[in-house]
Scaffold this active site. Structure first.
Site, PDB file in Angstrom:
ATOM      1  N   LYS A  81      -8.919  45.384 -19.089  1.00  0.00           N
ATOM      2  CA  LYS A  81      -8.289  45.216 -17.778  1.00  0.00           C
ATOM      3  C   LYS A  81      -7.596  43.856 -17.768  1.00  0.00           C
ATOM      4  CE  LYS A  81      -9.562  45.371 -12.824  1.00  0.00           C
ATOM      5  NZ  LYS A  81     -10.690  45.533 -11.890  1.00  0.00           N
ATOM      6  N   SER A 156     -10.223  49.297  -8.475  1.00  0.00           N
ATOM      7  CA  SER A 156      -9.047  48.593  -8.961  1.00  0.00           C
ATOM      8  C   SER A 156      -8.789  48.762 -10.460  1.00  0.00           C
ATOM      9  CB  SER A 156      -9.192  47.100  -8.656  1.00  0.00           C
ATOM     10  OG  SER A 156     -10.277  46.551  -9.376  1.00  0.00           O
ATOM     11  N   SER A 180     -15.046  49.174  -8.398  1.00  0.00           N
ATOM     12  CA  SER A 180     -13.793  49.196  -9.162  1.00  0.00           C
ATOM     13  C   SER A 180     -13.907  49.723 -10.587  1.00  0.00           C
ATOM     14  CB  SER A 180     -13.173  47.800  -9.196  1.00  0.00           C
ATOM     15  OG  SER A 180     -12.548  47.543  -7.963  1.00  0.00           O
TER      16      SER A 180
END
Ligand SMILES: [Mg+2]
Ligand SMILES: [Zn+2]
Lengths: 487, 511, 96
Positions: A81, A156, A180
């Site tokens: 990420k 997210s 997330s």
């Protein structure tokens, strides 16, 4: 198991690599080719560097050839990420603010993955500064859900879940502040693990809400999650909130830890607002455990209704302060408008941050501001105590809790415009962060329209071994993880 | 109307550590810009703070030295404000749970003469907390340049109660704090290097009033004499405003020590709202009895306590102790020499150290003592006393305590006379040779005197000076001095004065 | 906390150093008003005698020994600087 390299598991690929049936370069090439093919529709990555990945793969092959393999992750392409620092690589948090930022240092998880021989592959899209539940808040455009690219992958860490589901990586890392990792895992039909707060170092993770953030893996199987967790977990001197916990062999625990377990079903997690297809799928999972001799008990987490509010006060307060460093002075976007330092701050931040980040900074600044601290922040911290006590109380009677991960399956990009409606995506996941617990989302079926459904297992603090074993027992008896989106 | 000033000081002391408060990159002064940074110092995305154990030890020690209560548990808070020298745009500090509470600083006010001890007071402290320093802004004509080398240096904030009433008290307070920190090895407190910084909160009120007047914060009191001058100036300014019929406004003023003026800092910033909240990146600190006990054992005796003990134990006068006790090494040096010299000789030892040794040391390292105004010294106004030598000069001096002790004993025994001893001292300082060897080599020993001969000279002197004898007999003790001259003359200056005195008194007593 | 206090968006935006447009201010004020209204229900929880939780499981005395370690090179320290001169970060003149 898929015949396609890029859809195979770490466990399976590691065996093939060890047996010299496959090289890391071949595997990495397959992942690169797949990425290039699907990225136009998925947009899971903010950036990637093929040459760098292939060089890492070649180095891995050389290690194996020399009999110096670092273990099951050696040569496996893993995506990160875009909130996790890698030396010499961009680190953007999907924000215009950090559009051109290149990290001069490695996050601790990065160092650990490098030591494990993983091929670090690409920077994965996410909601800006990890704020969101759909990856629509990225300054670089939304990510599509591989099961239906017109829908969101969750967030997210939507780039992390989508890349994995689409075969653009063999595993990925995400971060989970209020769901997330678990929610996008559920929406993309993969496994997502959020470890106990303090098990995985946060050093080098761009902070959203420091007391809630935790890095964790996205994998195709629970076994793969155990492998990646084993590589990234452990005490870090550079993170004061990291624990000195003994790291067990999570993979071995999958089979050594046997049920039957006592599972708790929190009644508050099956209330109004839950999609009926999801409710049915999770009920089937409950029935499965019952059929295996597990004791199923209804439990109550009475402060559940306050989780969302508690979360939004604490998370935004911490974020408002954590994001103060993005001011256009030492790095990041600097506005051309500002005439003095104060102007530079206000304009750089106004230009650099997207609307959701601004909203949360405003909210967080407000709840900490003079005259409101006690009513909001301090009170939320006290309610947080009650929320944690609810969970610990329930764990006196049960080994884990079983719940839906998300109240809804993947929704259309652009469908939820109201921030509050989006905040409701996290109602089943945020309690875990407030209480600092480990939780995993495992695929547990599909809706009639073919969208993945996830079930969440919430474990006792530091008992990842047990949690993974419980999830593994379910996964072994089902074939959800052997299904792949069609492109 | 008569006014009374009410003054509280906020003193920032940089703690002397190898690495920064929340990360392990080195601390330092005078390095090339931005060479002492790391991801934590620069607040790069993802960087996290980790406490420095030595800084915690240092502040607890400071607290113990100043009689503070050490909180059993303290925590860290974020003080949020934007400024280019603050990399995170929040400072990690301690808000409602500081590590040290209460305590006091003992001060001495100047007396009417510098050889007299002044009044002592205890200035109560509110708290001492730990935080991190900011970077340095270099202001140019049209832009500013930021160097983050200083950012993150451990910083202790010592907050006094508003309990001082004159610039003199504030000055004595700062002097005492500085000596305490240096004594404890907590900081070098070099104000030129910014290791000690002071802000003052000043208000005035009519004498006898109990309310507090409008408070003005005076900033940038960055030398110890500016503290006194700046506060003096501000008190006068406030009285002048009030006497003109004006109203004081709560403000922050910047004192310019060069011009002796101050001006209001009309910040472009809005009213401060620091939004303090507990730093979620750091864990709390718990101080148990064992930790405190261990640090307590490392706490040195502070100057005023030492002075009181020196009075008691060595019967040395204020004029000497007020020099000796302000420098820990010098005080230790004195004690070592006094012990070696033996009972009753401490004052002579002290005289040699204060008058001769310090002179020799400052001669040897004129440059090193050039900033003598910044060193701990007697609070007596305008000094005049020899400034204690710098630590290096004392440590490397060839004159060791044993030399001084030996020399004192030689003088006392009459082996050498005072003038000869002065010569011996100078050579001793240059060569490090033993005083007896120098005396021998240079023929500076007092001639051995035959006691019969001495007695004869004394009898002659008594016979020749009936008037002095009569005066002595009638109780005027000093009349004996008139008899000593002829004896010394007869001895050609080489008689031991002590022996002459004794012999004269013995003979006179039986007359 | 019975009814949501009005959020002074101008003041908060200044504190947060965000130069918001009038349109943003209006939108945020309305949206955050809704969120704050939701958050109001925290007032209903009885928190008498409840200790606040700053960390889910606090530990004490997490520190490192005071041993200096190498930091960033100047080049790495300034690598991402928007403006620099003489190895320092350049900012417009800071007005006190
Ligand atoms: Mg202060
Ligand atoms: Zn301070």
């Amino acid at each position: 198991m898929s015949s396609k390299l890029y859809f195979r598991t770490i466990a399976d690929l590691a065996a093939a690599l060890d047996a010299k049936q496959l090289s890391s370069v071949e595997l990495t090439q397959a992942v690169i080719a797949r990425t290039q093919a699907v990225e136009p529709r998925i947009h899971a990555f903010n950036s990637f560097d093929e040459a760098d990945a292939l060089a890492q793969a070649a180095a891995s092959d050389a290690r194996r050839a020399a009999g110096q393999s670092c273990g099951p992750l050696d040569g496996i392409p893993i995506g990160l990420k875009d909130v996790i620092a890698v030396t010499g690589q961009p680190l953007t948090a999907s924000s215009k603010m950090l559009k051109d930022f290149v990290s001069p240092y490695d996050a601790t998880v990065t160092t650990k993955l490098k030591k494990a021989g993983a091929v670090l592959w690409g920077r994965l899209n996410c909601d800006e500064f990890a704020m969101g539940s759909s990856t629509e808040n990225s300054a670089f455009g939304p990510t599509g859900n591989p099961w239906d690219p017109t829908r969101v992958p969750g967030g997210s860490s939507g780039g992390s879940s989508a890349a994995l589901a689409a075969g653009e990586a063999i595993a990925t890392l995400g971060s989970d502040t209020g769901g997330s990792i678990r929610q996008p895992a559920a929406l993309c039909g993969v496994v997502g693990l959020k470890p106990t707060y303090g098990l995985v170092s946060r050093f080098g993770l761009i902070a959203f809400a420091s007391s809630l953030d935790q890095i964790g893996p996205f994998t195709r199987t629970v076994e793969d999650a155990a492998i990646v967790l084993g590589a990234i977990a452990g005490h870090d001197e550079r993170d004061s909130t990291s624990f000195q916990a003994e790291i067990p062999d999570y993979r071995a625990a999958l089979t050594s830890q046997r049920g039957p377990w006592k599972l708790g079903i929190p009644k508050e997690y099956f209330a109004a607002g839950l999609d009926p297809e999801i409710a049915t799928a999770v009920e089937k999972a409950i029935a499965f455990y019952q059929s295996q001799g597990c004791e199923i008990r209804e439990v109550s987490l009475p402060h559940t209704q306050y989780c969302l509010d508690t979360y939004y006060v604490i998370a935004t307060a911490e974020a408002s302060s954590n994001l103060s460093r993005y001011d256009g002075i030492r790095y990041g976007h600097r506005s051309a408008v500002g005439k003095d330092a104060v102007d530079i701050y206000a304009h750089s931040r106004a230009e650099g941050f997207g609307p959701e980040v601004k909203r949360r900074i405003i909210l967080g600044t407000y709840v900490l501001s003079s005259g409101y601290y006690d009513a909001y922040y301090l009170r939320a911290q006290k309610v947080r105590t009650l929320i944690r006590q609810d969970f610990l109380h329930a764990f006196r009677d049960v080994d884990a809790l079983l719940t839906p991960t998300s109240p809804m399956p993947a929704f259309k990009i652009g469908e939820k415009a109201d921030p509050l409606a989006l905040y409701l995506c996290d109602i089943y996941t945020i309690g875990v962060n407030l209480a600092g617990l480990p939780a995993i989302s495992v695929p547990c079926g599909f809706t009639k329209s073919g969208l993945p459904i996830g079930a969440q297992l919430i474990g006792q603090p530091w008992k990842e071994s047990n949690l993974l074993a419980i999830a593994h027992a379910y996964e072994r008896a089902h074939d959800w993880s052997a299904q792949f989106p069609i492109f | 109307m008569n006014y009374e000033a009410v003054i509280g000081l906020e003193v920032h002391v940089q703690i002397k550590t190898q690495s920064k408060m929340f990360t392990r990159v080195a601390t330092g002064y005078g390095h090339e810009p931005n060479t002492l940074t790391d991801p934590v110092v620069l607040a790069l995305p993802g960087a996290l703070p980790v406490m420095n154990k030595a800084a915690l030890d240092a502040i607890i020690k400071a607290g113990l030295l100043l009689g503070c209560e050490i909180a059993p548990v303290c925590k860290w808070d974020r003080k949020n404000y934007f400024y280019p020298d603050s990399p995170k745009n929040y400072q990690i500090s301690q808000y409602d749970q500081p590590i040290c509470l209460g305590g006091s600083v003992e001060i001495e006010l100047p007396a009417s003469a510098r050889n007299l001890m002044g009044e002592h007071k205890k200035i109560p402290l509110t708290r001492i907390h730990l935080e991190e320093d900011v970077g340095k802004l270099n202001h140019g004509a049209t832009d500013s340049l930021v160097d983050y080398n200083r950012a993150g240096t451990p910083l202790m904030e010592i907050v006094s109660d508003p309990a001082m009433h004159s610039a003199e008290e504030a000055y004595a307070y700062l002097t005492s704090i500085r000596a305490t920190m240096i004594y404890g090895g907590i900081s070098d407190c070099d104000m030129e290097k910014g290791q000690l910084r002071c802000d003052a909160n000043i208000s005035i009120r009519p004498v006898g009033a109990t309310h507090l007047g409008t408070k003005v914060e005076l900033k940038n009191l960055n030398s110890i004499s500016f503290v006194r001058d700046g506060i003096d100036h501000e008190i006068k300014r406030q009285i002048a405003v009030v006497e003109r019929g004006g109203t004081l406004v709560q403000e922050t003023r910047d004192y310019d020590g060069q011009t002796g003026t101050s001006q209001s800092l009309r910040s472009k910033e809005m009213a401060h709202d620091y939004r303090y909240f507990p730093d979620p990146d750091l864990m709390p600190v718990r101080v148990d009895a064992e930790w405190k006990t261990r640090l307590q054992a490392e706490c040195p005796e502070l100057p005023f306590a030492k002075q009181r003990r020196f009075f008691e134990q060595y019967q040395v006068p204020y004029s000497l102790t007020s020099v000796l006790v302000w420098d820990r090494m010098l005080a230790d040096y004195f004690e070592a020499a006094a012990q070696l010299a033996g009972p009753g000789k401490a004052q002579a030892v002290g005289n040699w150290i204060v008058n001769d040794l310090l002179r020799e040391l400052s001669r040897g390292s004129a440059a090193a003592v050039g900033d003598a105004a910044l060193r701990p010294r007697s609070p007596a106004r305008d000094g005049g006393l020899a400034a204690p030598a710098d630590a290096h000069a004392l440590a490397t001096s060839k004159v060791r305590p044993a030399h001084i002790a030996a020399l004192v004993n030689m003088v006392d025994a009459g082996t050498v006379l005072t003038n000869a001893a002065k010569e011996i001292f100078i050579e001793m300082a240059a060569t490090g040779d033993q005083p007896a060897a120098i005396a021998e080599k240079r023929g500076l020993c007092a001639a051995p005197i035959d006691t019969n001969e001495l007695e004869t000279w004394c009898r002659d002197a008594i016979a020749a000076n009936p008037k002095a004898v009569a005066e002595y007999k009638s109780g005027k003790d000093s009349a004996i001095n008139a008899l000593k001259g002829p004896v010394m003359k007869a001895a050609k200056g080489k008689a031991n004065p002590k022996l002459v005195d004794e012999t004269l008194r013995r003979l006179l007593a039986v007359m | 906390m019975s009814s949501a206090p009005a959020l002074d968006i101008d003041h908060i935006a200044k504190l947060a150093r965000l130069a918001l447009t009038a349109e943003e201010k209006a939108t945020f004020a309305q949206q955050l008003g809704d969120v704050l209204h939701h958050i109001e229900q925290l007032a209903k929880v009885d928190v008498t005698g409840v200790e606040p939780t700053a960390h889910a499981s606090p530990i004490f005395n997490v520190w490192q020994a005071d041993v200096a370690q190498p930091g960033l090179t100047v080049a790495d320290a300034l690598r991402n600087a928007p403006a620099q001169r003489d190895n320092m970060i350049l900012v417009p003149k800071v007005v006190e």
